[in-house]
Motif scaffolding. Structure first.
Motif, PDB file in Angstrom:
ATOM      1  N   ALA A  57       0.839  -1.193   0.000  1.00  0.00           N
ATOM      2  CA  ALA A  57       0.000   0.000   0.000  1.00  0.00           C
ATOM      3  C   ALA A  57       0.874   1.243   0.000  1.00  0.00           C
ATOM      4  N   LEU A  58       0.556   2.182  -0.895  1.00  0.00           N
ATOM      5  CA  LEU A  58       1.248   3.457  -0.969  1.00  0.00           C
ATOM      6  C   LEU A  58       0.478   4.555  -0.225  1.00  0.00           C
ATOM      7  N   SER A  59      -0.835   4.403  -0.168  1.00  0.00           N
ATOM      8  CA  SER A  59      -1.668   5.317   0.608  1.00  0.00           C
ATOM      9  C   SER A  59      -2.954   4.592   0.938  1.00  0.00           C
ATOM     10  N   ILE A 248      -7.459   3.077  -1.561  1.00  0.00           N
ATOM     11  CA  ILE A 248      -6.109   2.544  -1.348  1.00  0.00           C
ATOM     12  C   ILE A 248      -5.350   2.593  -2.664  1.00  0.00           C
ATOM     13  N   GLU A 249      -4.193   3.261  -2.663  1.00  0.00           N
ATOM     14  CA  GLU A 249      -3.281   3.152  -3.798  1.00  0.00           C
ATOM     15  C   GLU A 249      -2.251   2.083  -3.456  1.00  0.00           C
ATOM     16  N   TRP A 250      -2.046   1.138  -4.372  1.00  0.00           N
ATOM     17  CA  TRP A 250      -1.090   0.074  -4.096  1.00  0.00           C
ATOM     18  C   TRP A 250      -0.242  -0.241  -5.324  1.00  0.00           C
ATOM     19  N   ARG A 251       0.932  -0.789  -5.049  1.00  0.00           N
ATOM     20  CA  ARG A 251       1.889  -1.130  -6.122  1.00  0.00           C
ATOM     21  C   ARG A 251       2.115  -2.638  -6.101  1.00  0.00           C
ATOM     22  N   PRO A 252       1.964  -3.298  -7.249  1.00  0.00           N
ATOM     23  CA  PRO A 252       2.208  -4.752  -7.290  1.00  0.00           C
ATOM     24  C   PRO A 252       3.634  -5.097  -6.860  1.00  0.00           C
TER      25      PRO A 252
END
Length: 253
Positions: A57-59, A248-252
């Protein structure tokens, strides 16, 4: 109820407002009871699944009805979770390198061959570029045609002046990025139910989303996302009772 309340010559704003408030209060009580029953049935399992993703999670933000904006990098995901059910989320997206290259509803409808968005569909820009892809979706039905509410349209429909609105939220969010009302195109309404009948007639009806439903969007280039968590209280787009969503911003990984 998505249309004008009490039409006709001689009908005053005061009469329409009184009628709109009475209908909304009645419908709100029914909708809240229904959502409480659904939430008890689905429990925490659905919400738990919405918080699972293969990355970091980035935010992570709980958004009350109001504005939101965020830059999302190419390849990252933005997940919008309906926490209480039936909550419309009005949505715009812009190419982060050229805000004039923004979400285009007509291109998105034509190139996906549907007025309703679901998993696998692409969000196209004015120039035909793919801005984002619907990577996951637990509802399977999202509106592209009804646009955003505004204080002005609410007055025309319900006789009530000065209501909070998605247009107002968009204006507030866009101002932070040097944009204004001219930069608001037709928008997406995640979780909003706007069926079209064979004769072409349409209206906003009760939403299909339940507590814990979500849509997950993958950025196909660097984009600016602008959101209004809808504050509408006088039609079913937000279950007559606007509630928070989780973003939620997320990065694989």
């Amino acid at each position: 109820m998505s249309g004008i309340v009490l039409e006709g010559e001689g009908v005053t704003d005061e009469a329409r407002a009184e009628r709109a408030r009475a209908i909304a209060a009645e419908k709100r009580a029914i909708a809240m009871t229904r959502m409480a029953e659904i939430k008890a049935r689905v429990g925490s399992a659905k919400l738990g699944r919405s918080l699972q993703f293969p990355g970091i999670a980035l935010s992570d933000q709980i958004l009350e009805p109001g504005p939101y904006s965020r830059m999302v990098r190419s390849g990252d995901h933005l997940r919008i979770i309906d926490l209480e059910g039936q909550q419309a989320v009005d949505f715009l997206v812009y190419d982060a390198t050229n805000y004039a290259n923004r979400y285009n509803a007509a291109n998105t409808i034509k190139l996906n061959r549907s007025i309703y968005l679901r998993a696998g569909f692409k969000l196209y820009s004015d120039l035909g570029d793919i801005l984002m892809t619907v990577a996951e979706d637990t509802v399977g039905y999202h509106d592209t045609i009804a646009g955003c509410c505004s204080a002005e349209s609410n007055h025309a429909r319900y006789g009530i002046k000065g209501t909070p609105s998605c247009r107002g939220n968009f204006i507030a969010a866009l101002a932070e990025h040097g944009m204004d009302t001219r930069d608001i195109p037709a928008n997406i309404n995640w979780f909003m139910n706007v069926p079209v009948k064979p004769d072409g007639s349409t209206e906003i009806v009760d939403g299909l989303s339940e507590p814990g439903d979500y849509v997950d969007l993958r950025a196909e280039r660097d984009v600016l996302v602008v959101i209004s968590n809808c504050p509408q209280r006088y039609n079913p787009c937000s279950g007559w009772n606007p509630t928070p969503v989780r973003i939620i911003e997320w990065r694989p990984s």
